[in-house]
Design an enzyme around this catalytic site. Structure first.
Site, PDB file in Angstrom:
ATOM      1  N   ASP A   9      -8.609  29.294  52.805  1.00 57.15           N
ATOM      2  CA  ASP A   9      -8.667  30.310  51.751  1.00 57.15           C
ATOM      3  C   ASP A   9      -7.512  31.269  52.003  1.00 57.15           C
ATOM      4  OD1 ASP A   9      -9.226  32.632  50.252  1.00 57.15           O
ATOM      5  OD2 ASP A   9     -11.388  32.335  50.443  1.00 57.15           O
ATOM      6  N   ILE A  10      -6.683  31.483  51.004  1.00 52.65           N
ATOM      7  CA  ILE A  10      -5.475  32.298  51.201  1.00 52.65           C
ATOM      8  C   ILE A  10      -5.834  33.752  51.546  1.00 52.65           C
ATOM      9  CG2 ILE A  10      -5.039  33.046  48.796  1.00 52.65           C
ATOM     10  CD1 ILE A  10      -2.046  32.154  49.375  1.00 52.65           C
ATOM     11  N   ASN A  23      -1.385  36.295  36.410  1.00 50.35           N
ATOM     12  CA  ASN A  23      -0.969  36.106  35.013  1.00 50.35           C
ATOM     13  C   ASN A  23      -0.166  37.344  34.623  1.00 50.35           C
ATOM     14  OD1 ASN A  23      -2.801  38.143  33.706  1.00 50.35           O
ATOM     15  ND2 ASN A  23      -4.337  36.800  34.626  1.00 50.35           N
ATOM     16  N   VAL A  32      -7.097  31.996  42.628  1.00 45.89           N
ATOM     17  CA  VAL A  32      -6.496  32.784  43.712  1.00 45.89           C
ATOM     18  C   VAL A  32      -6.501  34.272  43.333  1.00 45.89           C
ATOM     19  CG1 VAL A  32      -4.316  33.255  44.900  1.00 45.89           C
ATOM     20  CG2 VAL A  32      -5.003  30.903  44.488  1.00 45.89           C
ATOM     21  N   ASP A  33      -6.145  34.539  42.094  1.00 46.41           N
ATOM     22  CA  ASP A  33      -6.041  35.909  41.597  1.00 46.41           C
ATOM     23  C   ASP A  33      -7.379  36.650  41.760  1.00 46.41           C
ATOM     24  OD1 ASP A  33      -4.779  38.032  40.345  1.00 46.41           O
ATOM     25  OD2 ASP A  33      -4.867  37.175  38.328  1.00 46.41           O
ATOM     26  N   SER A 121       0.285  27.443  39.746  1.00 42.79           N
ATOM     27  CA  SER A 121       0.104  26.710  38.470  1.00 42.79           C
ATOM     28  C   SER A 121      -0.747  25.446  38.588  1.00 42.79           C
ATOM     29  CB  SER A 121       1.448  26.341  37.811  1.00 42.79           C
ATOM     30  OG  SER A 121       2.087  27.497  37.289  1.00 42.79           O
ATOM     31  N   GLY A 123      -3.899  25.091  39.311  1.00 43.24           N
ATOM     32  CA  GLY A 123      -5.328  25.270  39.056  1.00 43.24           C
ATOM     33  C   GLY A 123      -5.582  25.442  37.572  1.00 43.24           C
ATOM     34  N   VAL A 124      -5.954  26.660  37.189  1.00 41.06           N
ATOM     35  CA  VAL A 124      -6.231  26.988  35.782  1.00 41.06           C
ATOM     36  C   VAL A 124      -5.062  26.594  34.880  1.00 41.06           C
ATOM     37  CG1 VAL A 124      -6.657  28.925  34.194  1.00 41.06           C
ATOM     38  CG2 VAL A 124      -7.764  28.900  36.428  1.00 41.06           C
TER      39      VAL A 124
HETATM   40  N1  AR6 Z   1      -7.092  30.175  48.457  1.00 38.70           N
HETATM   41  C1  AR6 Z   1      -6.158  29.192  48.308  1.00 38.70           C
HETATM   42  N2  AR6 Z   1      -6.045  28.444  47.203  1.00 38.70           N
HETATM   43  C2  AR6 Z   1      -6.903  28.690  46.189  1.00 38.70           C
HETATM   44  C3  AR6 Z   1      -7.894  29.703  46.242  1.00 38.70           C
HETATM   45  C4  AR6 Z   1      -7.982  30.461  47.444  1.00 38.70           C
HETATM   46  N3  AR6 Z   1      -8.882  31.429  47.606  1.00 38.70           N
HETATM   47  N4  AR6 Z   1      -8.574  29.712  45.061  1.00 38.70           N
HETATM   48  C5  AR6 Z   1      -8.047  28.733  44.289  1.00 38.70           C
HETATM   49  N5  AR6 Z   1      -7.033  28.096  44.973  1.00 38.70           N
HETATM   50  P1  AR6 Z   1      -5.189  29.074  40.253  1.00 38.70           P
HETATM   51  P2  AR6 Z   1      -2.841  28.953  38.473  1.00 38.70           P
HETATM   52  C6  AR6 Z   1      -6.154  27.005  44.536  1.00 38.70           C
HETATM   53  O1  AR6 Z   1      -6.081  28.687  39.142  1.00 38.70           O
HETATM   54  O2  AR6 Z   1      -3.068  27.528  38.169  1.00 38.70           O
HETATM   55  C7  AR6 Z   1      -5.974  32.965  37.186  1.00 38.70           C
HETATM   56  O3  AR6 Z   1      -7.014  33.232  36.303  1.00 38.70           O
HETATM   57  C8  AR6 Z   1      -6.586  26.181  43.346  1.00 38.70           C
HETATM   58  O4  AR6 Z   1      -7.493  25.173  43.752  1.00 38.70           O
HETATM   59  O5  AR6 Z   1      -5.598  30.183  41.152  1.00 38.70           O
HETATM   60  O6  AR6 Z   1      -1.446  29.437  38.750  1.00 38.70           O
HETATM   61  C9  AR6 Z   1      -4.770  33.878  36.956  1.00 38.70           C
HETATM   62  O7  AR6 Z   1      -5.158  35.174  36.571  1.00 38.70           O
HETATM   63  C10 AR6 Z   1      -5.242  25.614  42.879  1.00 38.70           C
HETATM   64  O8  AR6 Z   1      -4.878  24.478  43.674  1.00 38.70           O
HETATM   65  O9  AR6 Z   1      -3.702  29.507  39.713  1.00 38.70           O
HETATM   66  C11 AR6 Z   1      -4.020  33.159  35.878  1.00 38.70           C
HETATM   67  O10 AR6 Z   1      -4.554  33.461  34.601  1.00 38.70           O
HETATM   68  C12 AR6 Z   1      -4.240  26.736  43.200  1.00 38.70           C
HETATM   69  O11 AR6 Z   1      -4.914  27.592  44.133  1.00 38.70           O
HETATM   70  C13 AR6 Z   1      -4.273  31.700  36.180  1.00 38.70           C
HETATM   71  O12 AR6 Z   1      -5.496  31.666  36.917  1.00 38.70           O
HETATM   72  C14 AR6 Z   1      -3.817  27.564  41.998  1.00 38.70           C
HETATM   73  O13 AR6 Z   1      -4.926  27.766  41.132  1.00 38.70           O
HETATM   74  C15 AR6 Z   1      -3.201  31.133  37.083  1.00 38.70           C
HETATM   75  O14 AR6 Z   1      -3.420  29.754  37.237  1.00 38.70           O
END
Ligand code: AR6
Length: 169
Positions: A9-10, A23, A32-33, A121, A123-124
């Site tokens: 977990d970051i 975002n 992550v955010d 990028s 994830g979501v």
């Molecule tokens: N630690 C490490 N990696 C993580 C964690 C964590 N705690 N949580 C998720 N990941 P994402 P995006 C991974 O969705 O695609 C937000 O709503 C996850 O499994 O966090 O850039 C923002 O506000 C994936 O592999 O980021 C934006 O609206 C990676 O981190 C949007 O999501 C990125 O997933 C950004 O989407």
């Protein structure tokens, strides 16, 4: 510069700077955010609101990066960057690469020596994991920076394997 990989977990990372996959609003979200704002506490949101009230009134453009306090996290700073939403019709790879480059540039300004990145990028925002890993690793490798360690902090073994392949290839 050393590139390391870990499944974790970051928000638990002990580094100078943690990169947030934010975002443009800088006002929080999921993934992550959400985790960074939850664990880091209200100081981070307060700092983001101040940026929005100042020179980032229109939000942070995709591919750019900006630093705030890390609040209660073990890091000193959070570097917020906005990845592109994946599109099959439109090649946004340069914007994704820009997130890594600009974040490292901000890290240099802060004189941070250790930086933790998530898979921006992937994830979501829907970027295919293998391509996200390839762009992340190749961009960081190609960027001149004073950072000693870039640590990719991956949330699953599958994502780790994609990064390991990108690093080995
Ligand atoms: N630690 C490490 N990696 C993580 C964690 C964590 N705690 N949580 C998720 N990941 P994402 P995006 C991974 O969705 O695609 C937000 O709503 C996850 O499994 O966090 O850039 C923002 O506000 C994936 O592999 O980021 C934006 O609206 C990676 O981190 C949007 O999501 C990125 O997933 C950004 O989407």
């Amino acid at each position: 510069m050393q590139i390391t990989l870990v499944v974790a977990d970051i928000t638990d990372q002990v580094v100078d700077a943690v990169v947030n996959a934010a975002n443009s609003s800088l006002l929080g979200g999921g993934g992550v955010d959400g985790a960074i704002h939850r664990r880091g506490g209200p100081q981070i949101l307060e700092a983001c609101r101040a940026l929005r009230a100042g020179h980032l009134g229109g939000g942070l453009p995709t591919g750019q990066a900006v630093a705030t306090t890390a609040g209660d996290l073990k890091a000193r700073w959070v570097i917020h960057t906005v990845g592109p939403v994946y599109s099959r019709a439109d090649d946004r790879s340069q914007l994704l690469a820009s997130c890594y480059r600009e974040s490292l540039c901000v890290a240099d300004d802060l004189e941070a020596s250790t930086v933790a990145f998530p898979a921006i990028s992937a994830g979501v925002y829907g970027w295919p994991a293998d391509d996200a890993a390839r762009i992340a690793v190749s961009t960081v490798r190609a960027t001149a920076s004073d950072v000693d360690e870039v640590r990719f902090v991956l949330f699953s073994q599958t994502m780790y394997d994609h990064f390991a392949e990108a690093l080995g290839g």
